[in-house]
Write a protein that holds these residues in place. Structure first.
Motif, PDB file in Angstrom:
ATOM      1  N   ARG A  24       0.903  -1.303   0.159  1.00 25.30           N
ATOM      2  CA  ARG A  24       0.140  -0.143   0.218  1.00 25.30           C
ATOM      3  C   ARG A  24       1.313   1.541   0.201  1.00 25.30           C
ATOM      4  NH1 ARG A  24      -3.373   0.668   5.622  1.00 25.30           N
ATOM      5  NH2 ARG A  24      -0.687   1.114   5.962  1.00 25.30           N
ATOM      6  N   ASP A  25       1.388   1.286   0.698  1.00 26.23           N
ATOM      7  CA  ASP A  25       2.164   2.699   1.028  1.00 26.23           C
ATOM      8  C   ASP A  25       3.544   2.974   0.558  1.00 26.23           C
ATOM      9  OD1 ASP A  25       0.508   3.074   3.132  1.00 26.23           O
ATOM     10  OD2 ASP A  25       2.144   2.295   5.239  1.00 26.23           O
ATOM     11  N   ALA A  26       4.435   1.805   0.062  1.00 24.02           N
ATOM     12  CA  ALA A  26       5.672   2.496  -1.120  1.00 24.02           C
ATOM     13  C   ALA A  26       4.927   1.956  -2.078  1.00 24.02           C
ATOM     14  CB  ALA A  26       6.282   1.228  -1.021  1.00 24.02           C
ATOM     15  N   ALA A  27       3.221   1.342  -2.469  1.00 24.77           N
ATOM     16  CA  ALA A  27       3.562   1.363  -4.273  1.00 24.77           C
ATOM     17  C   ALA A  27       2.705   2.811  -4.162  1.00 24.77           C
ATOM     18  CB  ALA A  27       2.269   0.727  -4.353  1.00 24.77           C
ATOM     19  N   ILE A  28       1.593   3.210  -3.305  1.00 21.19           N
ATOM     20  CA  ILE A  28       1.216   4.902  -3.567  1.00 21.19           C
ATOM     21  C   ILE A  28       2.281   5.567  -3.624  1.00 21.19           C
ATOM     22  CG2 ILE A  28       0.157   6.653  -2.211  1.00 21.19           C
ATOM     23  CD1 ILE A  28      -1.781   4.235  -1.345  1.00 21.19           C
ATOM     24  N   ARG A  29       3.257   5.700  -2.707  1.00 19.44           N
ATOM     25  CA  ARG A  29       4.534   6.791  -2.905  1.00 19.44           C
ATOM     26  C   ARG A  29       4.855   6.978  -4.437  1.00 19.44           C
ATOM     27  NH1 ARG A  29       5.744   4.997   2.615  1.00 19.44           N
ATOM     28  NH2 ARG A  29       7.612   3.999   1.798  1.00 19.44           N
ATOM     29  N   SER A  30       5.340   5.613  -4.768  1.00 20.13           N
ATOM     30  CA  SER A  30       5.568   5.599  -6.158  1.00 20.13           C
ATOM     31  C   SER A  30       4.828   5.648  -7.327  1.00 20.13           C
ATOM     32  CB  SER A  30       6.351   3.959  -6.401  1.00 20.13           C
ATOM     33  OG  SER A  30       4.319   3.126  -6.668  1.00 20.13           O
TER      34      SER A  30
END
Length: 217
Positions: free
Chosen positions: A90-96
């Motif tokens: 979730r979080d790293a994907a959203i930041r990417s």
């Protein structure tokens, strides 16, 4: 030909997709967390880039994706740890996703799963629940972005040999070889009309390139 940043470059699907992308003339920078995996990535005709996306902020990720034409997200925490599942899926994907927009990288291909979304229906007391929640949030964030996005939703993955064929629309199959998912990724990169769309698929009887084109109609 495109310059591609593939995040999750040592995953089973990624290692199958990298040679296909290279054969199509693309340059693939494959992001890996463990430098010990570099040789396998190189053998798959991609350039290993060691980076821990789980712990990179958006600005640092923007530097990582800068200069590429396409970002492919094929990373995952691997399950088993809910906190890390949310941190990566979730979080790293959203930041990417935010990083791609900040860096001016317009096209983004997300590898998700068949049935992902807010209405995934996965019971909260199952081990898959946290992954389903994480993917639903990341996919929705991508859909709300200004990117030229594609979300790929394969059904249950197998390690069977590639068939070169998948389904378009309803199918009596509920599984697909990882090798065919890799082929769909490569076809999606080379099909600009597959844009701002979610493409869910199973094993089937339509050649991959044809199936991806049909999905745009």
């Amino acid at each position: 030909m495109a310059s591609i940043l593939l995040i999750g470059g040592h995953g089973k699907i990624a290692l199958l997709a990298e040679p296909l992308l290279a054969a199509a003339g693309h340059t693939v920078d494959a992001v890996i967390r463990n430098s010990d995996h570099a040789a396998e990535v190189e053998a798959a005709q991609a350039n290993p880039v060691v980076a821990d996306v789980e712990n990179m902020d958006t600005a640092t990720l923007a530097e990582l994706v800068s200069g590429h034409d396409v970002v492919i997200w094929s990373a995952g925490a691997g399950g088993g740890n809910p906190a890390r599942t949310y941190a990566v899926d979730r979080d790293a994907a959203i930041r990417s996703i935010d990083a791609a927009q900040a860096a001016g990288v317009s096209r983004y291909v997300m590898v998700s799963y068949f049935g992902a979304g807010p209405g995934h229906g996965v019971p909260e007391d199952t081990g898959f629940y946290h992954y389903a929640e994480a993917k639903a949030a990341a996919d929705e964030h991508l859909r709300s972005s200004a990117l030229d996005w594609v979300i790929l939703g394969p059904s249950r993955l197998t390690d069977d040999s590639a068939t070169g064929h998948v389904s378009v629309g309803p199918s009596d199959k509920s599984e697909v070889p990882r090798a065919d998912v890799a082929a769909v990724i490569a076809a999606a990169v080379d099909t600009p009309a597959l844009s701002r769309m979610t493409y869910e698929f199973n094993g089937g009887d339509i050649p991959v390139a044809e199936a991806v084109v049909q999905a745009t109609r």
